[in-house]
Design a protein around this motif. Structure first.
Motif, PDB file in Angstrom:
ATOM      1  N   UNK A  22     -42.350  -3.698  46.035  1.00 18.65           N
ATOM      2  CA  UNK A  22     -42.958  -3.225  44.793  1.00 18.65           C
ATOM      3  C   UNK A  22     -44.310  -2.590  45.000  1.00 18.65           C
ATOM      4  N   UNK A  23     -44.956  -2.872  46.145  1.00 21.85           N
ATOM      5  CA  UNK A  23     -46.265  -2.275  46.426  1.00 21.85           C
ATOM      6  C   UNK A  23     -46.024  -0.931  47.103  1.00 21.85           C
ATOM      7  N   UNK A 100     -39.982 -10.511  43.075  1.00 24.23           N
ATOM      8  CA  UNK A 100     -39.243  -9.773  42.041  1.00 24.23           C
ATOM      9  C   UNK A 100     -39.339 -10.497  40.705  1.00 24.23           C
ATOM     10  N   UNK A 101     -39.155 -11.810  40.718  1.00 22.18           N
ATOM     11  CA  UNK A 101     -39.268 -12.595  39.481  1.00 22.18           C
ATOM     12  C   UNK A 101     -40.672 -12.488  38.882  1.00 22.18           C
ATOM     13  N   UNK A 106     -44.291 -10.668  34.534  1.00 21.37           N
ATOM     14  CA  UNK A 106     -45.488  -9.957  34.112  1.00 21.37           C
ATOM     15  C   UNK A 106     -45.148  -8.754  33.239  1.00 21.37           C
ATOM     16  N   UNK A 107     -44.048  -8.087  33.555  1.00 17.36           N
ATOM     17  CA  UNK A 107     -43.635  -6.968  32.701  1.00 17.36           C
ATOM     18  C   UNK A 107     -43.261  -7.474  31.316  1.00 17.36           C
ATOM     19  N   UNK A 108     -42.490  -8.542  31.244  1.00 19.41           N
ATOM     20  CA  UNK A 108     -42.097  -9.090  29.948  1.00 19.41           C
ATOM     21  C   UNK A 108     -43.315  -9.527  29.141  1.00 19.41           C
ATOM     22  N   UNK A 198     -39.997  -1.995  38.202  1.00 15.84           N
ATOM     23  CA  UNK A 198     -40.558  -2.809  37.127  1.00 15.84           C
ATOM     24  C   UNK A 198     -42.076  -2.882  37.232  1.00 15.84           C
ATOM     25  N   UNK A 199     -42.605  -2.951  38.457  1.00 12.55           N
ATOM     26  CA  UNK A 199     -44.055  -3.014  38.633  1.00 12.55           C
ATOM     27  C   UNK A 199     -44.704  -1.689  38.227  1.00 12.55           C
TER      28      UNK A 199
END
Length: 212
Positions: A22-23, A100-101, A106-108, A198-199
């Protein structure tokens, strides 16, 4: 040191951390992509800490260059580097799923704490909150098929939670580095693609919230 691979498109370059899914950040050159990656380290630390991990990246070391394409230039990672063909053991799989979780959580939380209407992006566009959340969920449903997880379209939180639970289960399984299913993705790349998407939208939503 922090191992990084570069996805080099005709006009844009992504710099992606190998061990921190994700980075990944984009720039108009290799140097600018690496600068952007470093600039976002403090924001990625929030994700790592949510996952219960210590995030202390060192100087980047380029371990591979992968050939990107038009999708790279559009602003999304697409190339599967050779290093993603290495086996994934149980420890790495568990660590990856935790990250991932964390991105999902954090997105939610960002969705719950943002107004429906977001500020326009730099070029005057961009999805508002609910459309962005729907886009992330539908993209994940497509990504999930690349690791053998299939769910019908859904419109409720329980459907999203069920899909993510199955997706996390698939990513938590050790793998030999080959695509998880025929025509699919290696587990390491799948986790990186899912986490990056997502990030990236988490940070977009944070940046586009109206000023208080």
């Amino acid at each position: 040191m922090t191992d990084v691979y570069l996805e080099v498109g005709p006009k844009k370059v992504f710099a992606c951390s190998v061990e921190w899914p994700g980075w990944c950040r984009i720039g108009k050159s290799e140097e600018l992509a690496l600068d952007a990656l470093a600039d976002y380290a403090p924001r990625y630390r929030v994700i790592a800490e949510r996952a219960g991990l210590v995030f202390e990246p060192g100087d980047p070391v380029i371990v591979e260059r992968a050939r990107g394409g038009t999708t790279t230039d559009f602003g999304a990672i697409e190339a599967i580097p050779r290093l993603d063909g290495k086996p994934v053991d149980a420890a790495e799989a568990g660590r990856t799923v935790a990250l991932v979780r964390a991105g999902w959580e954090l997105f939610d939380e960002a969705v719950a704490g943002s107004p429906d209407e977001l500020r326009k992006g730099p070029r005057g566009g961009g999805r508002d909150r609910d459309k962005m959340a729907a886009h992330v969920a539908e993209a994940e449903r497509a990504y999930a098929r690349k690791v053998g997880v299939r769910h019908r379209p859904f419109r409720d939180p329980s459907g999203l939670a069920a899909m993510r639970a199955d997706l996390a289960g698939a990513l938590a399984t050790p793998s030999d580095g080959m695509p998880v299913v025929s025509g699919g993705w290696p587990a390491r790349y799948a986790a990186r693609r899912i986490a990056w998407h997502v990030v990236d939208h988490l940070w977009e939503m944070e940046d586009r919230r109206p000023a208080p």
